[in-house]
Design an enzyme around this catalytic site. Sequence first.
Site, short mmCIF file in Angstrom:
data_model
loop_
_atom_site.label_atom_id
_atom_site.label_comp_id
_atom_site.label_asym_id
_atom_site.label_seq_id
_atom_site.Cartn_x
_atom_site.Cartn_y
_atom_site.Cartn_z
N HIS A 117 0.85 -1.21 0.00
CA HIS A 117 0.00 0.00 0.00
C HIS A 117 0.87 1.25 0.00
O HIS A 117 0.70 2.16 -0.82
CB HIS A 117 -0.90 -0.03 1.23
N GLU A 118 1.86 1.30 0.91
CA GLU A 118 2.70 2.50 1.02
C GLU A 118 3.56 2.67 -0.23
O GLU A 118 3.81 3.80 -0.67
CB GLU A 118 3.57 2.42 2.27
N HIS A 121 1.69 4.58 -2.69
CA HIS A 121 1.82 6.03 -2.50
C HIS A 121 3.16 6.52 -3.04
O HIS A 121 3.22 7.54 -3.74
CB HIS A 121 1.74 6.37 -1.01
N HIS A 127 -5.41 7.38 -2.23
CA HIS A 127 -6.31 6.36 -1.68
C HIS A 127 -7.45 6.09 -2.65
O HIS A 127 -7.92 6.96 -3.35
CB HIS A 127 -6.85 6.83 -0.33
#
Lengths: 432, 80
Positions: A117-118, A121, A127
């Site tokens: 997930h990170e 980014h 998101h």
Amino acid sequence: YRLLGRWRKKHLTFRILNMPSPSTLPPHTARAALLQAFQYWSNVAPLTFREVQAGWADIRLSFHGRQSPYCSNTFDGPGRVLAHADIPELGSVHFDEDELWTEGTYRGVNLRIIAAHELGHALGLGHSRYTQALMAPVYAGYRPHFKLHRDDVAGIQALYGKKIPEIEDEEEEMELPTTPQVPREPSPMPDPCSVELDAMMLGPRGKTYAFKGSYVWTVTDSGLGPLFQVSALWEGLPGNLDAAVYSPRTQWIHFFKGDKVWRYINFKILPGFPKKLNRIEPNLDAALYWPVNQKVFLFKGSGYWQWDELARNDFSHYPKPIKQLFTGVPDQPSAAMSWQDGHVYFFKGKQYWRLNRQLRVEKGYPRDVAHNWMHCYSQTPDTAPSGGDTTPSATGTDYSPTGTTLDTTSSAIDSTLNTDHSPRDTILDMTS
Amino acid sequence: RALGPAEKEAAVDYLLQYGYLQKPLEGPYDFRPEDITEALRAFQEASELPVSGQLDGATRARMRQPRCGLEDPFNQKTLK
């Protein structure tokens, strides 16, 4: 999906600056989780990630807690905020060191999923409004068969395009046998400290590989490498192998499982493989390459076959008794290999045997695999004398897989190997 | 159940931290009730919860779940 930025290049470097507390996740498992997180994105977009051990890296992963001299966004203890990251082209990815980071369990927080997930980014994604997407803001919990949501894939491909499969690969894939591939469920990730190995191999460039179930890892003098699924390195290779052997003479790596043999050069499978074994019994136990006569030895039960990869072999007198040639080794070894130090090693259960140049087991063996090969120190050390030093030692006195203490031997091996053979693609008579 | 000020303040902090409420450029953080209701509605919609604009139990439970520290882009007004 939401786009927050993008990198102007597609080949990025990364560095893991520190690790979570080993009490919750063994370092090699944490490392494997972080490395697999990158793979989710490189599988669907033309991105490559190369790890650097020192100096600058595009993406820098680290763990910190409530206080950090490097980050103005402090964390908040267990729960709530788990991690955060900067958008391109900054590259910082931080994890809350107070979380219970886990892998392969519903307990705690799955490091692999949060890392992916990170990294989303860090690659430029915001998101997602799909609550089941990887890029959803709230952690949806551990999912055993986790894969990217279509919204995640659409987002990253909006930034970097689609992954273009290499045409060449496609052709070769067409040539692979059309036998239906048995669907392979990855076996649970093994603990190198407590497994009975499927196979051990001294591979190209002097790397030592250990195989167990669906996983493979390298063994070095500074520790264990990350666990990878064998099919992630050797495409098309199943898990739970019977044997693995690399021949410096032909540069071929052969993997054996059941009645089949796979042949690779480095990580690339050669056309026409896997092939069926029919002049050698199926379900081998182990295999090794012996540089002294440049032959491959295949083991099963109490017998062995000696195989010349580049010649026509007469197996009519095989299998021969193992003990006839390898004095003091157990029947049904689980693994075997010739190693950089010029010795031959046999593995069975949680023990290993070292043989001298006369292929005779040396005094003081068998010894404990976990303690001497897998850097597991919580185990009780070997009862046999180990020369009194506390350095982990596969060789009893000096353990240095890098071979620095072994120059003469390895160069002796090199000199024997410096044959002018140029591997020719002869018929693999074992399978003809 | 009537909520205490601490619970309300925690909810407003959450909406501020994750981009559902806009930090005023100057002056104190006293938000109008309709701003908070609108922010709650945006959060509830993004979390696939019943959109009521009220700080109900499900909304508070959702705010307690572990999550990423970056802001959410789901309140079009604040995003703009």
